[in-house]
Motif scaffolding. Structure first.
Motif, PDB file in Angstrom:
ATOM      1  N   MET A  55      34.238  45.544  48.749  1.00  0.00           N
ATOM      2  CA  MET A  55      35.261  46.580  48.845  1.00  0.00           C
ATOM      3  C   MET A  55      34.715  47.835  48.217  1.00  0.00           C
ATOM      4  O   MET A  55      34.144  47.786  47.126  1.00  0.00           O
ATOM      5  CB  MET A  55      36.511  46.163  48.084  1.00  0.00           C
ATOM      6  CG  MET A  55      37.210  44.994  48.733  1.00  0.00           C
ATOM      7  SD  MET A  55      38.804  44.707  47.992  1.00  0.00           S
ATOM      8  CE  MET A  55      38.285  44.035  46.426  1.00  0.00           C
ATOM      9  N   ASN A  56      34.886  48.921  48.905  1.00  0.00           N
ATOM     10  CA  ASN A  56      34.489  50.205  48.362  1.00  0.00           C
ATOM     11  C   ASN A  56      35.741  51.084  48.356  1.00  0.00           C
ATOM     12  O   ASN A  56      36.123  51.648  49.378  1.00  0.00           O
ATOM     13  CB  ASN A  56      33.383  50.807  49.234  1.00  0.00           C
ATOM     14  CG  ASN A  56      32.755  51.983  48.551  1.00  0.00           C
ATOM     15  OD1 ASN A  56      33.451  52.818  47.989  1.00  0.00           O
ATOM     16  ND2 ASN A  56      31.434  52.044  48.569  1.00  0.00           N
ATOM     17  N   LEU A  57      36.381  51.127  47.209  1.00  0.00           N
ATOM     18  CA  LEU A  57      37.698  51.754  47.144  1.00  0.00           C
ATOM     19  C   LEU A  57      37.623  53.265  47.286  1.00  0.00           C
ATOM     20  O   LEU A  57      38.488  53.881  47.913  1.00  0.00           O
ATOM     21  CB  LEU A  57      38.388  51.366  45.826  1.00  0.00           C
ATOM     22  CG  LEU A  57      38.579  49.846  45.673  1.00  0.00           C
ATOM     23  CD1 LEU A  57      39.161  49.529  44.305  1.00  0.00           C
ATOM     24  CD2 LEU A  57      39.470  49.296  46.772  1.00  0.00           C
ATOM     25  N   VAL A  58      36.597  53.863  46.726  1.00  0.00           N
ATOM     26  CA  VAL A  58      36.479  55.318  46.814  1.00  0.00           C
ATOM     27  C   VAL A  58      36.250  55.748  48.269  1.00  0.00           C
ATOM     28  O   VAL A  58      36.742  56.783  48.712  1.00  0.00           O
ATOM     29  CB  VAL A  58      35.366  55.835  45.863  1.00  0.00           C
ATOM     30  CG1 VAL A  58      35.070  57.303  46.098  1.00  0.00           C
ATOM     31  CG2 VAL A  58      35.773  55.615  44.408  1.00  0.00           C
ATOM     32  N   ASP A  59      35.545  54.897  49.019  1.00  0.00           N
ATOM     33  CA  ASP A  59      35.343  55.162  50.450  1.00  0.00           C
ATOM     34  C   ASP A  59      36.461  54.589  51.321  1.00  0.00           C
ATOM     35  O   ASP A  59      36.374  54.644  52.554  1.00  0.00           O
ATOM     36  CB  ASP A  59      34.015  54.547  50.930  1.00  0.00           C
ATOM     37  CG  ASP A  59      32.827  55.387  50.504  1.00  0.00           C
ATOM     38  OD1 ASP A  59      33.037  56.511  50.016  1.00  0.00           O
ATOM     39  OD2 ASP A  59      31.696  54.913  50.666  1.00  0.00           O
ATOM     40  N   HIS A  60      37.453  53.942  50.707  1.00  0.00           N
ATOM     41  CA  HIS A  60      38.600  53.394  51.440  1.00  0.00           C
ATOM     42  C   HIS A  60      38.167  52.314  52.433  1.00  0.00           C
ATOM     43  O   HIS A  60      38.683  52.262  53.548  1.00  0.00           O
ATOM     44  CB  HIS A  60      39.348  54.491  52.205  1.00  0.00           C
ATOM     45  CG  HIS A  60      39.889  55.580  51.357  1.00  0.00           C
ATOM     46  ND1 HIS A  60      41.145  56.076  51.504  1.00  0.00           N
ATOM     47  CD2 HIS A  60      39.343  56.280  50.334  1.00  0.00           C
ATOM     48  CE1 HIS A  60      41.340  57.042  50.618  1.00  0.00           C
ATOM     49  NE2 HIS A  60      40.267  57.171  49.903  1.00  0.00           N
ATOM     50  N   LYS A  61      37.245  51.476  52.041  1.00  0.00           N
ATOM     51  CA  LYS A  61      36.766  50.460  52.973  1.00  0.00           C
ATOM     52  C   LYS A  61      36.788  49.084  52.347  1.00  0.00           C
ATOM     53  O   LYS A  61      36.382  48.895  51.198  1.00  0.00           O
ATOM     54  CB  LYS A  61      35.334  50.778  53.415  1.00  0.00           C
ATOM     55  CG  LYS A  61      35.250  51.968  54.340  1.00  0.00           C
ATOM     56  CD  LYS A  61      33.831  52.242  54.770  1.00  0.00           C
ATOM     57  CE  LYS A  61      33.812  53.377  55.800  1.00  0.00           C
ATOM     58  NZ  LYS A  61      32.439  53.726  56.212  1.00  0.00           N
ATOM     59  N   ILE A  62      37.252  48.120  53.127  1.00  0.00           N
ATOM     60  CA  ILE A  62      37.195  46.711  52.743  1.00  0.00           C
ATOM     61  C   ILE A  62      36.455  45.986  53.847  1.00  0.00           C
ATOM     62  O   ILE A  62      36.832  46.081  55.016  1.00  0.00           O
ATOM     63  CB  ILE A  62      38.602  46.108  52.600  1.00  0.00           C
ATOM     64  CG1 ILE A  62      39.469  46.937  51.659  1.00  0.00           C
ATOM     65  CG2 ILE A  62      38.518  44.669  52.132  1.00  0.00           C
ATOM     66  CD1 ILE A  62      40.917  46.473  51.616  1.00  0.00           C
ATOM     67  N   PHE A  63      35.402  45.283  53.482  1.00  0.00           N
ATOM     68  CA  PHE A  63      34.633  44.542  54.477  1.00  0.00           C
ATOM     69  C   PHE A  63      34.863  43.043  54.296  1.00  0.00           C
ATOM     70  O   PHE A  63      34.659  42.502  53.214  1.00  0.00           O
ATOM     71  CB  PHE A  63      33.136  44.832  54.341  1.00  0.00           C
ATOM     72  CG  PHE A  63      32.783  46.256  54.624  1.00  0.00           C
ATOM     73  CD1 PHE A  63      32.690  46.708  55.927  1.00  0.00           C
ATOM     74  CD2 PHE A  63      32.553  47.152  53.592  1.00  0.00           C
ATOM     75  CE1 PHE A  63      32.374  48.037  56.204  1.00  0.00           C
ATOM     76  CE2 PHE A  63      32.242  48.482  53.856  1.00  0.00           C
ATOM     77  CZ  PHE A  63      32.154  48.919  55.163  1.00  0.00           C
ATOM     78  N   PHE A  64      35.283  42.409  55.374  1.00  0.00           N
ATOM     79  CA  PHE A  64      35.379  40.957  55.407  1.00  0.00           C
ATOM     80  C   PHE A  64      34.234  40.444  56.270  1.00  0.00           C
ATOM     81  O   PHE A  64      33.772  41.132  57.179  1.00  0.00           O
ATOM     82  CB  PHE A  64      36.706  40.519  56.043  1.00  0.00           C
ATOM     83  CG  PHE A  64      37.909  40.889  55.227  1.00  0.00           C
ATOM     84  CD1 PHE A  64      38.438  39.999  54.302  1.00  0.00           C
ATOM     85  CD2 PHE A  64      38.526  42.122  55.387  1.00  0.00           C
ATOM     86  CE1 PHE A  64      39.544  40.344  53.540  1.00  0.00           C
ATOM     87  CE2 PHE A  64      39.638  42.474  54.625  1.00  0.00           C
ATOM     88  CZ  PHE A  64      40.148  41.578  53.715  1.00  0.00           C
ATOM     89  N   GLU A  65      33.790  39.225  55.973  1.00  0.00           N
ATOM     90  CA  GLU A  65      32.851  38.606  56.913  1.00  0.00           C
ATOM     91  C   GLU A  65      33.400  37.260  57.298  1.00  0.00           C
ATOM     92  O   GLU A  65      33.977  36.545  56.482  1.00  0.00           O
ATOM     93  CB  GLU A  65      31.433  38.505  56.338  1.00  0.00           C
ATOM     94  CG  GLU A  65      31.307  37.687  55.095  1.00  0.00           C
ATOM     95  CD  GLU A  65      29.886  37.729  54.513  1.00  0.00           C
ATOM     96  OE1 GLU A  65      28.969  38.236  55.181  1.00  0.00           O
ATOM     97  OE2 GLU A  65      29.709  37.254  53.388  1.00  0.00           O
ATOM     98  N   SER A  66      33.247  36.934  58.578  1.00  0.00           N
ATOM     99  CA  SER A  66      33.739  35.639  59.020  1.00  0.00           C
ATOM    100  C   SER A  66      32.752  34.571  58.595  1.00  0.00           C
ATOM    101  O   SER A  66      31.559  34.819  58.452  1.00  0.00           O
ATOM    102  CB  SER A  66      33.940  35.633  60.528  1.00  0.00           C
ATOM    103  OG  SER A  66      32.755  35.963  61.170  1.00  0.00           O
ATOM    104  N   LYS A  67      33.279  33.395  58.346  1.00  0.00           N
ATOM    105  CA  LYS A  67      32.424  32.286  57.904  1.00  0.00           C
ATOM    106  C   LYS A  67      31.486  31.893  59.032  1.00  0.00           C
ATOM    107  O   LYS A  67      31.893  31.771  60.182  1.00  0.00           O
ATOM    108  CB  LYS A  67      33.272  31.082  57.533  1.00  0.00           C
ATOM    109  CG  LYS A  67      34.015  31.236  56.240  1.00  0.00           C
ATOM    110  CD  LYS A  67      34.854  30.017  55.961  1.00  0.00           C
ATOM    111  CE  LYS A  67      34.006  28.827  55.577  1.00  0.00           C
ATOM    112  NZ  LYS A  67      34.868  27.683  55.173  1.00  0.00           N
ATOM    113  N   THR A  68      30.246  31.704  58.684  1.00  0.00           N
ATOM    114  CA  THR A  68      29.308  31.265  59.716  1.00  0.00           C
ATOM    115  C   THR A  68      28.770  29.879  59.405  1.00  0.00           C
ATOM    116  O   THR A  68      28.045  29.298  60.187  1.00  0.00           O
ATOM    117  CB  THR A  68      28.125  32.248  59.830  1.00  0.00           C
ATOM    118  OG1 THR A  68      27.586  32.460  58.528  1.00  0.00           O
ATOM    119  CG2 THR A  68      28.583  33.572  60.392  1.00  0.00           C
ATOM    120  N   ASP A  69      29.143  29.336  58.230  1.00  0.00           N
ATOM    121  CA  ASP A  69      28.658  27.995  57.899  1.00  0.00           C
ATOM    122  C   ASP A  69      29.725  26.936  58.165  1.00  0.00           C
ATOM    123  O   ASP A  69      30.869  27.258  58.432  1.00  0.00           O
ATOM    124  CB  ASP A  69      28.204  27.927  56.435  1.00  0.00           C
ATOM    125  CG  ASP A  69      29.234  28.498  55.486  1.00  0.00           C
ATOM    126  OD1 ASP A  69      28.857  29.275  54.606  1.00  0.00           O
ATOM    127  OD2 ASP A  69      30.427  28.198  55.643  1.00  0.00           O
TER     128      ASP A  69
END
Lengths: 65, 65
Positions: A51-65
Motif C-alpha cells: 500500500m502506498n498511501l501518499v500515492d493513494h494506491k493499494i496493490f493486491f496480488e492474487s494467489k498463485t500457489d
C-alpha cells in the motif's frame, strides 16, 4: 480526501479493481472487503502486496500457489 | 498528504505505534513493514484488522491464537 485506488496484480498485469476506497477489512483468509466512499463494496480475493498511501494506491496480488 | 496513523490493538487497548505512515508491506507471515513519510521504518507483528483511509487510520491486532 484520502481514499485510494485498489489494483489487482495478476502475473504482469495490473488491473484497477476499485476507485475511491475508504475502508479495507479482512474477510476470511486472503480475501478483503473494500468499501468505497459512497458505500459501494467489493470483495477482493488475494493478498495485499503493498500500500502506498501518499500515492493513494493499494496493490493486491492474487494467489498463485 | 494522505499518510495514516497505525494503531495496534491488544485486547481492549489501542496503542498508537506509528504516525504518518506512507507504505505498508507484508513482511513474512503476520508481520508488516511500515515506512513513514520521512523514511522511518517499523515492523509490526500482527494482522490488519481494518484500515480507514478517509480517517487516516490503520488498525493492526496482535495474534492471540
Amino acid at each position: 480526501m484520502c481514499e485510494a485506488n485498489a489494483y489487482l496484480i495478476q502475473g504482469d498485469k495490473e488491473e484497477l479493481v476499485m476507485e475511491s476506497v475508504d475502508i479495507v477489512e479482512p474477510q476470511g483468509n486472503d480475501s478483503w472487503r473494500l468499501v468505497g466512499i459512497f458505500g459501494d463494496q467489493k470483495i477482493i480475493k488475494g493478498r495485499i502486496k503493498m500500500m502506498n498511501l501518499v500515492d493513494h494506491k493499494i496493490f493486491f496480488e492474487s494467489k498463485t500457489d
